[in-house]
Design an enzyme around this catalytic site. Structure first.
Site, PDB file in Angstrom:
ATOM      1  N   ASP A 160      -1.133  -2.219   2.799  1.00 14.80           N
ATOM      2  CA  ASP A 160      -0.545  -0.994   3.069  1.00 14.80           C
ATOM      3  C   ASP A 160      -1.123  -0.267   4.397  1.00 14.80           C
ATOM      4  O   ASP A 160      -2.340  -0.451   4.714  1.00 14.80           O
ATOM      5  CB  ASP A 160      -0.354  -0.078   2.179  1.00 14.80           C
ATOM      6  CG  ASP A 160       0.570   1.097   2.196  1.00 14.80           C
ATOM      7  OD1 ASP A 160       1.350   1.271   3.134  1.00 14.80           O
ATOM      8  OD2 ASP A 160       0.543   1.904   1.356  1.00 14.80           O
ATOM      9  N   HIS A 161      -0.283   0.460   5.109  1.00 13.60           N
ATOM     10  CA  HIS A 161      -0.816   1.128   6.317  1.00 13.60           C
ATOM     11  C   HIS A 161      -1.312   2.584   5.684  1.00 13.60           C
ATOM     12  O   HIS A 161      -0.820   3.241   4.914  1.00 13.60           O
ATOM     13  CB  HIS A 161       0.059   1.645   7.154  1.00 13.60           C
ATOM     14  CG  HIS A 161       0.354   0.505   8.106  1.00 13.60           C
ATOM     15  ND1 HIS A 161       2.090   0.521   8.507  1.00 13.60           N
ATOM     16  CD2 HIS A 161      -0.015  -0.564   8.661  1.00 13.60           C
ATOM     17  CE1 HIS A 161       2.071  -0.688   9.215  1.00 13.60           C
ATOM     18  NE2 HIS A 161       0.795  -1.148   9.574  1.00 13.60           N
TER      19      HIS A 161
ATOM     20  N   TYR B  77       3.467   4.527   3.518  1.00 13.41           N
ATOM     21  CA  TYR B  77       4.490   4.296   2.997  1.00 13.41           C
ATOM     22  C   TYR B  77       4.970   2.771   3.207  1.00 13.41           C
ATOM     23  O   TYR B  77       6.233   2.533   3.286  1.00 13.41           O
ATOM     24  CB  TYR B  77       5.614   5.211   2.869  1.00 13.41           C
ATOM     25  CG  TYR B  77       5.362   6.574   3.188  1.00 13.41           C
ATOM     26  CD1 TYR B  77       4.499   7.277   1.961  1.00 13.41           C
ATOM     27  CD2 TYR B  77       5.684   7.183   3.970  1.00 13.41           C
ATOM     28  CE1 TYR B  77       4.135   8.563   2.087  1.00 13.41           C
ATOM     29  CE2 TYR B  77       5.618   8.703   4.151  1.00 13.41           C
ATOM     30  CZ  TYR B  77       4.572   9.348   3.382  1.00 13.41           C
ATOM     31  OH  TYR B  77       4.556  10.627   3.534  1.00 13.41           O
ATOM     32  N   HIS B  78       4.161   1.821   3.673  1.00 16.16           N
ATOM     33  CA  HIS B  78       4.433   0.581   4.119  1.00 16.16           C
ATOM     34  C   HIS B  78       3.945  -0.621   3.323  1.00 16.16           C
ATOM     35  O   HIS B  78       3.180  -1.450   3.973  1.00 16.16           O
ATOM     36  CB  HIS B  78       4.066   0.292   5.646  1.00 16.16           C
ATOM     37  CG  HIS B  78       4.692   1.338   6.471  1.00 16.16           C
ATOM     38  ND1 HIS B  78       3.922   2.089   7.557  1.00 16.16           N
ATOM     39  CD2 HIS B  78       5.875   2.027   6.275  1.00 16.16           C
ATOM     40  CE1 HIS B  78       4.847   2.719   8.236  1.00 16.16           C
ATOM     41  NE2 HIS B  78       5.974   2.901   7.575  1.00 16.16           N
ATOM     42  N   PRO B  79       4.087  -0.672   1.764  1.00 15.64           N
ATOM     43  CA  PRO B  79       3.434  -1.766   0.975  1.00 15.64           C
ATOM     44  C   PRO B  79       4.266  -3.229   1.458  1.00 15.64           C
ATOM     45  O   PRO B  79       5.309  -3.291   1.364  1.00 15.64           O
ATOM     46  CB  PRO B  79       3.728  -1.083  -0.245  1.00 15.64           C
ATOM     47  CG  PRO B  79       4.865  -0.532  -0.252  1.00 15.64           C
ATOM     48  CD  PRO B  79       4.729   0.394   1.139  1.00 15.64           C
TER      49      PRO B  79
END
Length: 549
Positions: free
Chosen positions: A299-300, A477-479
């Site tokens: 994630d980011h 929010y980038h899993p």
């Protein structure tokens, strides 16, 4: 048609599931069932209004509101993990930023053992997915499509803070990008966004609305899938709960999981597919041992610097903004213009942490609002005006996992991203704060800036910054990555290059979870591409199977 018999069953009506439902049902002979646990969201004004994303961050009906396990490197904090819970999934509640990463990101997927996933292979699917409205330079136009379902538009409202950000980046020595999805990602730009006529263009609006009239497509909302049905080594259907009843449906061709990086691996585990130790711990029968399920989670992370301003040029919840709010509502209702058309993240840049880095490896965002804790804490915005600037580490090295809290299919998944477990990731974020401060200090912001609220002027040394990051860093929010795509020789791979689950028939995973590594950018457009390419492969494989009979 028999409501219990389908050719294709798609689990999850999010960004990828919407694409699959449209493309598979284009072929009239295919009977397609789409199951979505959440509501439709078609008539919710917060979904339609781009700025409604601020309210949807706390809306339990349309957001799963997940949280991580306590993170040891983040002062044992649990981080908020918003995920869309309606048709369109996270594309219905997100910031709708149109970026896709760099060609290198996809070429790396191919180098990791996934033929057909290099940038030259995936670019046609990016182009197929979009209707790119903005005018482009000739070099950039080669990377965009016209006439596709997902509408990409220029902004209809940008604050003075967003414009100042562009000028300040230039003053700080950063290049300007004509198009981060074009010939060169590096540099600062105003964000293009997923909108059509000033309204959000979610994947549900883009892909499901045009397909709703097809007799061979059936969409069921409020259907929570509890397990995949297996007969031997073949997936034959799914079980789901609907209106309090347990239902079963069968798929003659394939079951496709599109629940995203958290819920696709969770459903595999609930179905007895995954690491033996994890399944036995929860008393689940091992139907197919596959060690990589739930592993490789990435994630980011983003650090956010908040600046209070003298000027009132952005979005605020302060009582003095009441007239502005009424004006914005009127503009949106009658003209589809004004502040409510803002996707909040209005300007950004892709940058190199250090000049010697070969590629941009970090992503900047500028928002004309003061926010903390993913927008759940709006006290800062209510206290006055300002802007927030965030920076993401584009290619983190830390890896986590998805597991089960219990065998209860209605329990949230166990989410343990293992953030900052690799020391390099913390170093990148400290450098990121320094870069943000350099941009904020430029003359372009001089007329606006009043004071830095967070981290605050007292946080200066590398040690102080590192400690502040641990206490305050948030997810972007980038899993991805928890059902990794890779060859059978890769012990952590869950699906092959055609997105088929290793060792099983009739079962694919098509969503963000299949990404072997994160791209340096937002993830909705890559997931849309994955849906397009996945649907194409399904149809190709079906045609080949028919021809061989």
């Amino acid at each position: 048609m028999n409501s219990n018999e389908w050719d294709y069953i798609i689990v999850g009506g999010g960004s990828a599931g919407s694409v699959l439902a449209n493309r598979l049902s284009e072929q009239a002979s295919n009977r397609v069932l789409l199951l979505e646990a959440g509501p439709s969201g078609r008539w919710n004004p917060l979904v339609a209004i781009p700025a409604g994303t601020v309210a949807l961050m706390r809306n339990r009906r349309y957001n799963w509101l997940f949280e991580t396990e306590p993170q040891p490197e983040l002062a044992n904090r649990r981080l908020f993990q918003p995920r869309g819970r309606c048709l369109g999934g996270s594309s219905s509640i997100n910031m709708a930023v149109n970026t896709r990463g760099q060609p290198w990101d996809y070429d790396e997927w191919e180098r990791l053992g996934n033929p057909g996933w290099g940038f030259a292979d995936v670019l046609p699917f990016f182009k197929k997915s979009e209707n790119f409205e903005p005018a482009s330079l000739p070099a950039d136009a080669l990377f965009h499509g016209k006439g596709g379902p997902l509408n990409v538009a220029e902004r209809r409202w940008t604050s003075d803070y967003g414009l100042a950000f562009l000028e300040a980046c230039t003053q700080a020595g950063l290049p300007r990008s004509s198009d981060p999805n074009g010939a060169d990602q590096e540099g600062a730009c105003l964000q293009r966004t997923y909108q059509k006529g000033g309204r959000r263009c979610s994947n549900a609006r883009a892909y499901l609305e045009p397909a709703r009239g097809r007799e061979n497509l059936h969409i069921v909302t409020g259907a929570h899938v509890t397990r995949v049905l297996l007969e031997g080594d073949r997936a034959v259907g799914v079980e789901y709960r609907y209106n309090g009843e347990l239902c079963q449906v069968r798929a003659s061709a394939e079951v496709i999981l599109s629940g995203g990086a958290f819920q696709s691996p969770q459903l595999l585990l609930l179905s007895g597919i995954g690491p033996r130790a994890e399944l036995e711990k929860h008393g689940i029968e091992v139907r197919h041992e596959l060690e990589g399920v739930g592993q490789n989670l990435q994630d980011h992370l983003a650090v956010v610097v908040n600046m209070r301003t003298h000027t009132r040029k952005g979005i605020s919840l302060h009582p003095s903004s009441l007239f502005q709010s009424i004006k914005s509502l009127v503009q949106f209702i009658f003209c589809r213009r004004g502040m409510l058309t803002s996707n909040v993240i209005e300007a950004g840049a892709f940058v190199r942490t250090l000049p010697q880095d070969s590629l941009p490896n970090m992503q900047l965002h500028c928002a004309p609002i003061l926010y903390r804790d993913h927008g759940r804490d709006m006290k800062l915005s209510a206290s006055g005006y300002g802007y927030s600037m965030a920076i993401n580490d584009g290619r983190p090295l830390s890896r986590g996992r998805i597991g089960l809290r219990s065998s209860d299919p209605f329990a949230p998944p166990l989410i343990d991203p293992n953030y900052l477990s690799n020391p390099r990731d913390l170093q990148q974020l400290v450098l990121g704060i320094k870069l943000i401060r350099k941009i904020i200090a430029q003359p372009a912001f001089a007329a606006h800036n009043k004071c830095e609220v967070y981290p605050g002027p007292e946080v200066q040394s590398d040690e102080q910054l590192a400690d502040w990051v641990r206490q305050n860093v948030e997810t972007a929010y980038h899993p991805v990555g928890s059902c990794k795509m890779g060859p059978a020789s890769d012990a952590m791979a869950v699906v092959d290059a055609r997105l088929r689950v290793h060792g099983l028939k009739g079962l694919r995973v098509i969503d963000a979870s299949i990404m072997p590594t994160l791209v340096n950018g937002n993830t909705n457009q890559p997931v849309t591409m994955i849906g397009e390419k996945g649907a194409s492969m399904i149809l190709e494989d079906s045609a080949a199977q028919e021809a061989s009979r």
